[in-house]
Design a protein around this motif. Sequence first.
Motif, PDB file in Angstrom:
ATOM      1  N   LEU A 182     -18.192 -29.766 -41.321  1.00 52.37           N
ATOM      2  CA  LEU A 182     -17.472 -28.395 -41.792  1.00 52.37           C
ATOM      3  C   LEU A 182     -15.997 -28.602 -42.479  1.00 52.37           C
ATOM      4  O   LEU A 182     -15.488 -27.442 -42.887  1.00 52.37           O
ATOM      5  CB  LEU A 182     -17.492 -27.460 -40.538  1.00 52.37           C
ATOM      6  N   THR A 183     -15.580 -29.817 -42.225  1.00 48.34           N
ATOM      7  CA  THR A 183     -14.194 -29.781 -42.772  1.00 48.34           C
ATOM      8  C   THR A 183     -14.079 -30.561 -44.087  1.00 48.34           C
ATOM      9  O   THR A 183     -13.234 -30.664 -44.799  1.00 48.34           O
ATOM     10  CB  THR A 183     -13.529 -30.941 -41.803  1.00 48.34           C
ATOM     11  N   ASN A 184     -15.466 -30.926 -44.660  1.00 46.07           N
ATOM     12  CA  ASN A 184     -15.468 -31.382 -45.905  1.00 46.07           C
ATOM     13  C   ASN A 184     -16.178 -30.321 -47.113  1.00 46.07           C
ATOM     14  O   ASN A 184     -17.226 -30.173 -46.886  1.00 46.07           O
ATOM     15  CB  ASN A 184     -16.453 -32.628 -45.814  1.00 46.07           C
ATOM     16  N   PRO A 185     -15.384 -29.791 -47.747  1.00 51.44           N
ATOM     17  CA  PRO A 185     -15.877 -28.743 -48.629  1.00 51.44           C
ATOM     18  C   PRO A 185     -16.996 -29.342 -49.733  1.00 51.44           C
ATOM     19  O   PRO A 185     -17.788 -28.683 -50.061  1.00 51.44           O
ATOM     20  CB  PRO A 185     -14.611 -28.204 -49.604  1.00 51.44           C
ATOM     21  N   LYS A 186     -17.106 -30.601 -49.955  1.00 49.83           N
ATOM     22  CA  LYS A 186     -17.906 -31.203 -50.939  1.00 49.83           C
ATOM     23  C   LYS A 186     -19.340 -31.188 -50.097  1.00 49.83           C
ATOM     24  O   LYS A 186     -20.466 -31.012 -50.741  1.00 49.83           O
ATOM     25  CB  LYS A 186     -17.555 -32.633 -51.226  1.00 49.83           C
ATOM     26  N   ILE A 230     -20.204 -29.144 -47.705  1.00 51.39           N
ATOM     27  CA  ILE A 230     -20.753 -27.627 -47.762  1.00 51.39           C
ATOM     28  C   ILE A 230     -21.273 -27.127 -48.946  1.00 51.39           C
ATOM     29  O   ILE A 230     -22.199 -26.860 -49.043  1.00 51.39           O
ATOM     30  CB  ILE A 230     -19.448 -26.924 -47.135  1.00 51.39           C
ATOM     31  N   SER A 231     -20.497 -27.705 -50.017  1.00 50.62           N
ATOM     32  CA  SER A 231     -20.936 -27.360 -51.554  1.00 50.62           C
ATOM     33  C   SER A 231     -22.316 -27.971 -51.514  1.00 50.62           C
ATOM     34  O   SER A 231     -23.435 -27.392 -52.164  1.00 50.62           O
ATOM     35  CB  SER A 231     -20.206 -27.814 -52.498  1.00 50.62           C
ATOM     36  N   GLU A 242     -25.767 -25.898 -52.621  1.00 52.03           N
ATOM     37  CA  GLU A 242     -26.360 -26.221 -53.770  1.00 52.03           C
ATOM     38  C   GLU A 242     -27.751 -26.679 -53.752  1.00 52.03           C
ATOM     39  O   GLU A 242     -28.806 -26.038 -54.547  1.00 52.03           O
ATOM     40  CB  GLU A 242     -25.641 -27.347 -54.561  1.00 52.03           C
ATOM     41  N   LEU A 301     -21.188 -19.258 -42.941  1.00 55.68           N
ATOM     42  CA  LEU A 301     -20.557 -19.955 -43.844  1.00 55.68           C
ATOM     43  C   LEU A 301     -21.067 -20.021 -45.260  1.00 55.68           C
ATOM     44  O   LEU A 301     -22.233 -20.598 -45.201  1.00 55.68           O
ATOM     45  CB  LEU A 301     -20.447 -21.487 -43.414  1.00 55.68           C
ATOM     46  N   PHE A 302     -20.262 -19.732 -46.254  1.00 57.38           N
ATOM     47  CA  PHE A 302     -21.048 -19.562 -47.651  1.00 57.38           C
ATOM     48  C   PHE A 302     -20.454 -20.478 -48.693  1.00 57.38           C
ATOM     49  O   PHE A 302     -19.408 -20.922 -48.726  1.00 57.38           O
ATOM     50  CB  PHE A 302     -20.630 -17.995 -48.027  1.00 57.38           C
ATOM     51  N   HIS A 303     -21.572 -20.781 -49.667  1.00 59.45           N
ATOM     52  CA  HIS A 303     -21.237 -21.395 -50.633  1.00 59.45           C
ATOM     53  C   HIS A 303     -21.409 -20.487 -51.992  1.00 59.45           C
ATOM     54  O   HIS A 303     -22.391 -20.098 -52.013  1.00 59.45           O
ATOM     55  CB  HIS A 303     -22.094 -22.515 -50.979  1.00 59.45           C
ATOM     56  N   LEU A 304     -20.306 -20.425 -52.737  1.00 53.67           N
ATOM     57  CA  LEU A 304     -20.097 -19.628 -53.904  1.00 53.67           C
ATOM     58  C   LEU A 304     -20.798 -20.340 -55.178  1.00 53.67           C
ATOM     59  O   LEU A 304     -20.356 -21.264 -55.372  1.00 53.67           O
ATOM     60  CB  LEU A 304     -19.100 -18.589 -54.033  1.00 53.67           C
ATOM     61  N   GLY A 319     -10.440 -31.868 -51.463  1.00 54.64           N
ATOM     62  CA  GLY A 319     -11.680 -31.762 -51.297  1.00 54.64           C
ATOM     63  C   GLY A 319     -12.535 -32.530 -52.378  1.00 54.64           C
ATOM     64  O   GLY A 319     -13.597 -32.602 -52.523  1.00 54.64           O
ATOM     65  N   ARG A 320     -12.027 -33.218 -53.309  1.00 55.74           N
ATOM     66  CA  ARG A 320     -12.406 -34.222 -54.435  1.00 55.74           C
ATOM     67  C   ARG A 320     -12.910 -35.471 -53.674  1.00 55.74           C
ATOM     68  O   ARG A 320     -12.496 -35.894 -52.897  1.00 55.74           O
ATOM     69  CB  ARG A 320     -11.410 -34.661 -55.362  1.00 55.74           C
TER      70      ARG A 320
END
Lengths: 145, 95
Positions: free
Chosen positions: B5-9, B11-12, B16, B66-69, B94-95
């Motif tokens: 949960l601390t890594n946006p990639k 979660i993304s 996806e 927890l959402f991914h847009l 986040g990259r």
Amino acid sequence: MHSKSDWPIGMFTPIGFLDGNGHPRVTIRVSGTHPTAFTEVDAMIDTGFTGFLMLPIALALPLGLALYGTGDYILADGSPISCFLAEGTVGIQAASHPPVLEPVTGVVVLAGEDALLGMEFVRGLQKWLVIGSAVMLADPDSVPG
Amino acid sequence: MATHLTNPKAISDAGEKIYSRLYKPEYEQKHPGKFVAIDITNESATLGATAGEALARARADNRNGLFHLIRIGHPGAFEVGLAHRHVHSNRIPGR
């Protein structure tokens, strides 16, 4: 076609300025869920940014913005960046009186090294944004049509 | 949940995968250009005309989500123009 004299100058409200590089900037107040936590920043208006507001994480963390999750944004070279998204409220701090706008709430992209106001914010203004030697707002009713 | 949960990639990527598996063919046909918030905690999807609308509706449905847009039919939810042209992507969180 309208001449310059058709435009009622008094109906324009100055809200910002051009920075040293000629980019339009507006001083905004950003807040989240905490009633007293806010930050003021000179955000650049970037019509190439399709979102509401991009804010560096270092500026956003103290505000306690409510986290939504994530989203990807695409750089000009086509590369994707995954970042956190949060809910934030933006108000314009203009020198004029009375206040220019009611604060607007939208999705804040937590990324980058500069604060950017994008087209979702501009559309939410429901006014004309005029960028010339200064940055101004105009009521749609006052713009010759 | 295995997603970090601390890594946006991460979660993304999870969002996806859910989108591709459950929603993509139908949504790309019926809702091109709209936004969808994928809740990675329960695999639900919430549509909206704007990013804010999709995420606000999704949160109203699940306060703990927890959402991914995603913008349907687009490579990313947002595009960025001039301001990042000279910023190397490895300097962006986040990259």
